[in-house]
Design an enzyme around this catalytic site. Structure first.
Site, short mmCIF file in Angstrom:
data_model
loop_
_atom_site.label_atom_id
_atom_site.label_comp_id
_atom_site.label_asym_id
_atom_site.label_seq_id
_atom_site.Cartn_x
_atom_site.Cartn_y
_atom_site.Cartn_z
N GLY A 166 33.10 40.09 38.72
CA GLY A 166 33.86 40.07 39.97
C GLY A 166 33.20 40.74 41.15
CE LYS B 183 27.32 39.17 37.69
NZ LYS B 183 28.53 40.01 37.85
CD GLU C 282 41.26 36.36 46.50
OE1 GLU C 282 41.97 35.53 47.11
OE2 GLU C 282 41.35 36.56 45.27
CD GLU D 296 54.35 57.84 32.63
OE1 GLU D 296 53.40 58.23 33.36
OE2 GLU D 296 54.19 57.10 31.64
#
Length: 500
Positions: free
Chosen positions: A114, A117, A286, A338
């Site tokens: 990603g 290339k 993107e 958490e």
């Protein structure tokens, strides 16, 4: 012929042959004719080279490459500069010939998925005004011996032919996933992809840089270490260019490029997105913008707002929100888990917690969102230990309130073990500077256990002092499902003041 038709034909053929033998018909001429027809069909099929078709076939399949400029690729300034310098060998052919420079035959692009290339290969063809042909390494591997080698020959033949027809002086052949056919040869039994690799090496040796049209091979891989050394030597792939994950400046550049056709609401700041997406590739960035636009569409908004971008980052990182309903006991356990992560994170890195939530997203039942930090590529032993303690905070909190752990800590432990492994490899443990393969497995396990035990003890010591924070934050988290970083810090600071 359809798959069903082939199955009917294969099932019917032996029955027909048995029937002919039974009634006394000589089937040898039939068998000979069938074998001849199959041979002709196979030869024609090999010559047509599926997957590496002519330009007309490419257009029919929608595979004609869409060229783009280097200016349309963001976040890879160093890699683009290095690649353009290498491509000048095609453009300034006469100048380099006077200096006695041997032109490059191959350029290898390496880096994580990603990072652009393939886009850089297309831009290279536009920059040099070259014919562009693309193929994937998987297209050359078949069960039939010799097919892959034949496809390699046809690919080079098509590149030269297409360049001559279009009146261009050069052609670029791009092979993605070259590790599929260019893997290391073990010297054992001859394999189909060994023959394909041998043919590729032969074709690259046959590239004469004075011939017209000139051929340049570009290839991409995520696993450079898997490639055969014969491919990596000078005279084959002469230049190796790393296409790495973008830094903050690069991420901002990529976001700017992909945001050109998307309407932003006033006050939306892309720099915040660049801050919060450390470690994202260009493709992921993107995806963030695309998901943000989808969120705006769901809410029937005409502009993309900052909250849409924030939700999109969470989705790319964690997955979509789920409709999974948890019972109160499980929800409370997730909240403690958490909060354990958040308290440790805030104590070792003040101001780092942006949000704590128990809303299920992807496979996670809850998560802690951290405030952006500066891009960092070097870590000290203390910093890695702090990261491990943050990862252990959830399981330690469960032990404090429930007397044991749950399966929800699995990913946390995976991260912690990976960081311990990194410490050992970097010589940051009591083992000193060692080669992992040379250390007995028992010693590695002993060192790993010692590090984890010490950091677990330190994490428990931090959390035990903040039981009031757990109790106060738990009520808000269970009621609202989301606890903002500012409210969480107020509760933590109040608790620390009382302790002091």
């Amino acid at each position: 012929m359809s798959k069903l038709g082939k199955e009917i034909f294969i099932g019917f053929l032996p029955v027909l042959l048995i029937f002919l033998i039974f009634i006394g018909v000589n089937i040898m001429p039939v068998l000979f004719t069938g074998l001849l027809a199959f041979t002709i069909y196979y030869m024609l099929r090999s010559r047509s080279v599926p997957g590496i078709s002519t330009s007309n076939e490419r257009k029919a399949k929608g595979r004609t490459p869409s060229f783009l400029n280097f200016d349309q690729i963001g976040g890879q300034d160093r890699a683009k500069k290095e690649l353009m310098e290498a491509l000048d060998f095609l453009i300034k052919h006469e100048q380099i010939k006077k200096l006695g420079i041997r032109p490059l035959k191959g350029i290898l692009l390496t880096g994580p998925p990603g990072t652009g290339k393939t886009l850089m290969a297309k831009a290279a063809a536009h920059y040099t005004n070259s014919v562009y042909l693309a193929a994937s390494g998987s297209e050359f591997v078949e069960m039939y011996v010799g097919v892959g080698a034949s496809r390699i020959r046809d690919l080079f033949r098509e590149a030269r032919s297409k360049a001559q027809k279009e009146g261009k002086e050069s052609a670029i052949i791009f092979i993605d996933e070259i590790d599929v056919v260019g893997g290391k040869r073990d010297g054992g039994q001859q394999r189909e992809y060994d023959q394909t690799l041998n043919q590729l090496l032969t074709e690259m040796d046959g590239i004469h840089t004075d011939d017209a049209p000139r051929i340049l091979i570009m290839a991409a891989t995520n696993r450079k270490e898997m490639l055969d050394s014969a491919l990596l030597r000078p005279g084959r792939f002469d230049r190796h260019i790393d296409v790495e994950l973008p830094d903050k400046k690069g991420r901002l550049s990529i976001l700017g490029i992909h945001m050109k056709n998307k309407p932003l609401a006033e006050g939306t700041v892309l720099e915040k997105v660049a801050d919060q997406t450390f470690g994202f590739s260009g493709a992921q960035l993107e995806g963030v913008l695309n998901e943000a636009a989808i969120y705006a569409l769901r809410e029937e908004k005409s502009l993309i707002e900052q909250k849409h971008l924030a939700d999109a980052i969470d989705k790319v990182m964690m997955g979509e929100r789920t409709d999974r309903e948890t019972n109160e006991e499980e929800k409370q356990r997730v909240a403690y888990h958490e909060l354990g992560h958040a308290i440790v994170a805030e104590l070792v890195r003040p101001g780092s917690v942006a949000q704590v939530t128990v809303t299920p997203r992807g496979k996670a039942l809850g998560y802690v969102r951290h405030n952006p930090q500066q891009d960092q590529y070097l870590y000290t032993k203390e910093q890695i230990e702090q990261q491990i303690m943050i990862a252990l905070g959830g399981s330690v909190a469960e032990e404090m309130f429930y007397g044991g752990r749950s399966t929800g800590s699995r990913n946390d432990f995976d991260q912690a073990l990976l960081m311990v492994r990194n410490m050992i490899d970097c010589g940051l443990t009591s083992l000193g500077i060692v080669e992992r393969e040379m250390v007995p497995k028992e010693e590695l396990m002993k060192e790993n256990a010692a590090i984890m035990a010490e950091l677990t003890s330190r994490t428990r010591e931090l959390l035990e002092k903040q039981r009031t924070v757990f109790e106060q934050a738990l009520d808000v988290l269970l009621r609202e499902e989301v606890l903002s970083g500012s409210i969480f810090r107020e509760l933590l600071m109040a608790s620390i003041s009382r302790i002091a």
